[in-house]
Design a protein around this motif. Structure first.
Motif, PDB file in Angstrom:
ATOM      1  N   THR A 106       0.819  -1.218   0.000  1.00 10.12           N
ATOM      2  CA  THR A 106       0.000   0.000   0.000  1.00 10.12           C
ATOM      3  C   THR A 106       0.853   1.268   0.000  1.00 10.12           C
ATOM      4  O   THR A 106       0.474   2.264  -0.610  1.00 10.12           O
ATOM      5  CB  THR A 106      -0.937   0.017   1.206  1.00 10.12           C
ATOM      6  N   ALA A 107       2.010   1.226   0.661  1.00  9.13           N
ATOM      7  CA  ALA A 107       2.856   2.420   0.695  1.00  9.13           C
ATOM      8  C   ALA A 107       3.339   2.758  -0.710  1.00  9.13           C
ATOM      9  O   ALA A 107       3.402   3.933  -1.103  1.00  9.13           O
ATOM     10  CB  ALA A 107       4.040   2.209   1.627  1.00  9.13           C
ATOM     11  N   VAL A 108       3.661   1.727  -1.482  1.00  4.46           N
ATOM     12  CA  VAL A 108       4.109   1.942  -2.861  1.00  4.46           C
ATOM     13  C   VAL A 108       2.968   2.528  -3.695  1.00  4.46           C
ATOM     14  O   VAL A 108       3.152   3.495  -4.445  1.00  4.46           O
ATOM     15  CB  VAL A 108       4.622   0.623  -3.477  1.00  4.46           C
ATOM     16  N   ILE A 111       2.496   6.265  -2.745  1.00  3.34           N
ATOM     17  CA  ILE A 111       3.510   7.161  -3.308  1.00  3.34           C
ATOM     18  C   ILE A 111       3.329   7.287  -4.816  1.00  3.34           C
ATOM     19  O   ILE A 111       3.407   8.384  -5.380  1.00  3.34           O
ATOM     20  CB  ILE A 111       4.918   6.634  -2.965  1.00  3.34           C
ATOM     21  N   PHE A 215      -0.658   9.147   1.749  1.00  4.78           N
ATOM     22  CA  PHE A 215       0.247  10.010   0.990  1.00  4.78           C
ATOM     23  C   PHE A 215      -0.511  11.013   0.133  1.00  4.78           C
ATOM     24  O   PHE A 215      -0.089  12.141  -0.047  1.00  4.78           O
ATOM     25  CB  PHE A 215       1.169   9.157   0.114  1.00  4.78           C
TER      26      PHE A 215
ATOM     27  N   PHE B 215       2.239  -2.261   5.576  1.00  2.00           N
ATOM     28  CA  PHE B 215       2.674  -0.920   5.952  1.00  2.00           C
ATOM     29  C   PHE B 215       1.968  -0.425   7.206  1.00  2.00           C
ATOM     30  O   PHE B 215       2.606  -0.161   8.227  1.00  2.00           O
ATOM     31  CB  PHE B 215       2.424   0.015   4.773  1.00  2.00           C
ATOM     32  N   PRO B 233       8.851  -1.103   3.416  1.00  5.60           N
ATOM     33  CA  PRO B 233       7.815  -0.085   3.216  1.00  5.60           C
ATOM     34  C   PRO B 233       7.989   1.128   4.133  1.00  5.60           C
ATOM     35  O   PRO B 233       7.763   2.262   3.715  1.00  5.60           O
ATOM     36  CB  PRO B 233       6.519  -0.838   3.552  1.00  5.60           C
ATOM     37  N   ILE B 236      10.702   3.281   2.766  1.00 12.03           N
ATOM     38  CA  ILE B 236      10.203   4.068   1.634  1.00 12.03           C
ATOM     39  C   ILE B 236       9.502   5.325   2.144  1.00 12.03           C
ATOM     40  O   ILE B 236       9.718   6.436   1.643  1.00 12.03           O
ATOM     41  CB  ILE B 236       9.232   3.230   0.778  1.00 12.03           C
ATOM     42  N   GLU B 237       8.687   5.164   3.189  1.00 13.54           N
ATOM     43  CA  GLU B 237       7.964   6.316   3.739  1.00 13.54           C
ATOM     44  C   GLU B 237       8.935   7.368   4.268  1.00 13.54           C
ATOM     45  O   GLU B 237       8.773   8.568   4.026  1.00 13.54           O
ATOM     46  CB  GLU B 237       7.027   5.857   4.862  1.00 13.54           C
ATOM     47  N   TYR B 240      10.619   9.174   1.452  1.00 12.55           N
ATOM     48  CA  TYR B 240       9.642  10.046   0.791  1.00 12.55           C
ATOM     49  C   TYR B 240       9.418  11.310   1.609  1.00 12.55           C
ATOM     50  O   TYR B 240       9.392  12.420   1.077  1.00 12.55           O
ATOM     51  CB  TYR B 240       8.340   9.277   0.585  1.00 12.55           C
ATOM     52  N   ALA B 248      13.131   6.949  -2.610  1.00 12.60           N
ATOM     53  CA  ALA B 248      11.931   6.221  -2.183  1.00 12.60           C
ATOM     54  C   ALA B 248      11.412   5.349  -3.320  1.00 12.60           C
ATOM     55  O   ALA B 248      11.060   4.185  -3.121  1.00 12.60           O
ATOM     56  CB  ALA B 248      10.855   7.211  -1.741  1.00 12.60           C
ATOM     57  N   LEU B 249      11.370   5.928  -4.532  1.00 11.17           N
ATOM     58  CA  LEU B 249      10.844   5.179  -5.671  1.00 11.17           C
ATOM     59  C   LEU B 249      11.787   4.034  -6.051  1.00 11.17           C
ATOM     60  O   LEU B 249      11.331   2.969  -6.477  1.00 11.17           O
ATOM     61  CB  LEU B 249      10.613   6.111  -6.860  1.00 11.17           C
ATOM     62  N   ALA B 252      11.075   1.364  -3.795  1.00 11.14           N
ATOM     63  CA  ALA B 252       9.737   0.868  -4.133  1.00 11.14           C
ATOM     64  C   ALA B 252       9.778  -0.118  -5.296  1.00 11.14           C
ATOM     65  O   ALA B 252       8.968  -1.054  -5.340  1.00 11.14           O
ATOM     66  CB  ALA B 252       8.809   2.035  -4.455  1.00 11.14           C
TER      67      ALA B 252
END
Lengths: 280, 278
Positions: A106-108, A111, A215, B215, B233, B236-237, B240, B248-249, B252
């Motif tokens: 879900t975080a991906v 974003i 996000f 997450f 995850p 990544i947050e 970001y 972050a990407l 990801a």
């Protein structure tokens, strides 16, 4: 098949493992929420559950989830129809990738959606110029929930549409019904329980969804703060009582939905002789 | 499937074209574009920057914790999933339907609440939390809590994939094996499991993807301690929120790849089952 006696071994072992695991990992932890909220005085509980900020978060969570789940109905029908009835290059690929929102963390998703729809994004920029900002508004929340809910609706409809086949519609055509009459009187009513099951699954998922929404939501209290985020915020402020109270409201709604879903699935099974959806 | 004949219920070519184009368009905008943007954003500063981002020590720490969580949560899931599927598919008993509903329960619970329950159960203000912490057992804000929350959210996956497969297979094969003198375990390993291999594999793939990608629940129990309680995850947050968008990407993309592999496994399993059925 009727069961005469248990020739197969292993019921006591597997059943005790199942019940034990459920009690240990699911039931006891969930009971803690209710037990903790029971420690609160009624006034304290009510103050947390019915604060303006909490009410605003329920309104956004329930409203956006409802709109998103409803929007998933026509979209789900479109995808299920195209994937079941038509043959085109890339159909099998689309069939596999339709589950991507379900498989993606879900975080991906959050974003990725924000990057596309933010005011600097590929689609967000032209939309913002046209006066329709998406990210950091309720529209952004709804969009993320449509993204998350879509596979549930598609997968609920597809097996039923597949099992329906062409014959009932052919019978309608042979008996002189127009194409629209056939669709409206035969196809859609048969699909309705599956569509509603899918919509309820999408709604249930949307109600609790966190990662893909936070996000893109903007997270302004009273405006773009969903209920799961409010729980998170209260926990970070060490307001365990407040977090638990809001969680109880959300849990009660989820349990109610689960009961409705069980009924809906039984209905689908009665109508079509098969179980809808494998992912929910 | 043999050659298709033209049916009176086949949609006209125009309708087919419009609906197919519409479906592909919606999918492209809603799902395809975000995934493309992840890959494009990850590679924006070149392959070298991408490789630097995914080999950064903090990323590697997060990856290690994610692998640990998967290595514990998925086997637990397999044991319970196989046991539950066997009991629920091969036997009928009072309370069976209620048990299936209970297994589905984590699907209906918000991930944030899935994390909250373990904070309430084992946190510093809970009944047993202070005692556990005094004895050096850290659960909340520690890997143990992350694993527990992950087990909670992934609980239904294996059982839910296996149950229909075992139900469809019925009991006759197992009964035949037992009559021929096989023990219960032999029957399970040589008769039941080979027939349900695909469903088990699909369930394990889904559970792995969810365990690696969870997450909300993990975010609540982790405490976000870098290098200690940070999963991919969560990492990544953090990247970001520090405006390191390409970093972050880049991280990801690892999870996007895992999701695609999961779908590929499930697709192959479905194709295999369809071939067997034909």
């Amino acid at each position: 098949m009727r069961r005469r006696r248990d020739a197969l071994p292993g019921l006591s072992l597997t059943l005790s493992l199942t019940v034990g695991g459920l009690l240990l990992f699911i039931v006891v932890p969930l009971t803690t929420v209710v037990a903790t909220s029971a420690h609160l005085t009624a006034g304290r509980f009510w103050a947390a559950v019915a604060s303006p900020r909490a009410i605003a978060s329920y309104r956004l969570s329930f409203g956006a989830s409802l709109v998103a789940a409803a929007a998933c109905a026509p979209l789900g029908l479109l995808f299920a129809w195209v994937l079941t009835r038509y043959r085109f290059p890339g159909r099998r690929l689309l069939d596999a990738l339709i589950d991507l929102p379900f498989a993606l963390p879900t975080a991906v998703s959050g974003i990725a959606l924000t990057t596309v729809w933010a005011q600097t994004g590929w689609l967000g920029r032209p939309l913002a110029r046209a006066g329709v900002p998406v990210a950091f508004t309720a529209a952004g929340v709804t969009l993320a929930l449509i993204f998350i809910g879509l596979p549930f609706v598609v997968r609920a409809i597809m097996p039923v549409l597949d099992a329906l086949g062409h014959e009932p519609e052919e019978a309608g055509a042979v008996l002189g019904a127009s194409r629209w009459q056939t669709l409206a009187r035969i196809t859609l009513p048969t699909l309705l329980p599956a569509v509603l099951t899918g919509v309820a699954l999408a709604f249930a998922r949307a109600l609790g969804e966190y990662g893909s929404v936070v996000f893109i939501a903007g997270n302004l209290p009273l405006r773009t703060e969903i209920a799961p985020l409010l729980i998170m915020t209260k926990l970070e402020e060490y307001d365990y009582a407040g977090a638990t109270a809001v969680a109880v409201v959300l849990l009660a709604a989820s349990f109610l939905l689960l009961l409705v879903l069980n009924r809906a699935q039984a209905w689908t099974a009665e109508r079509t002789g098969m179980t809808a959806s494998r992912i929910g | 499937m043999s050659r298709r004949r033209v049916r009176p219920t086949d949609d006209p070519a125009v309708v087919r074209w419009v609906l197919t184009a519409l479906a592909l368009g919606v999918f492209g905008v809603l799902v395809g574009l975000p995934v493309a943007v992840v890959v494009a954003g990850a590679l924006r500063h070149g392959v070298e920057a991408y490789l630097r981002a995914i080999t950064d020590p903090l990323t590697v720490d997060a990856l290690q914790l994610t692998l640990l969580v998967v290595a514990v949560a998925v086997p637990v899931n397999i044991v319970f999933g196989v046991a539950a599927a066997w009991a629920l598919a091969k036997f009928d008993f009072p309370g069976r339907a209620a048990l299936i509903t209970l297994i589905d329960l984590p699907f209906a619970v918000s991930p944030v609440i899935s994390g909250l329950v373990f904070v309430l159960l084992f946190g510093g203000r809970s009944l047993i939390g202070p005692w556990l912490i005094a004895h050096g057992w850290h659960i909340v804000f520690a890997p143990a809590g992350i694993i527990l929350a992950t087990v909670f959210v992934t609980f239904p996956f294996v059982a839910r994939e296996l149950l229909p497969a075992l139900e469809a297979a019925g009991r006759t094969n197992e009964e035949a094996a037992l009559v021929c003198g096989a023990t219960g375990w032999q029957t399970f390993w040589r008769v039941t499991l080979p027939n349900a291999r695909g469903a088990l594999l699909a369930g394990v793939a889904l559970a792995t993807a969810r365990a690696a990608g969870e997450f909300g629940a993990v975010s609540v129990v982790s405490g976000h301690i870098r290098g200690r309680t940070n999963t991919l995850p969560l990492h990544i947050e953090i990247l970001y929120n520090e405006y390191d968008f390409s970093g972050a990407l880049a991280v990801a993309t690892l999870l996007v790849a895992l999701a695609l592999v999961t779908l590929a496994i499930r697709w192959a399993v479905d194709a295999h089952a369809a071939r067997d059925a034909a």
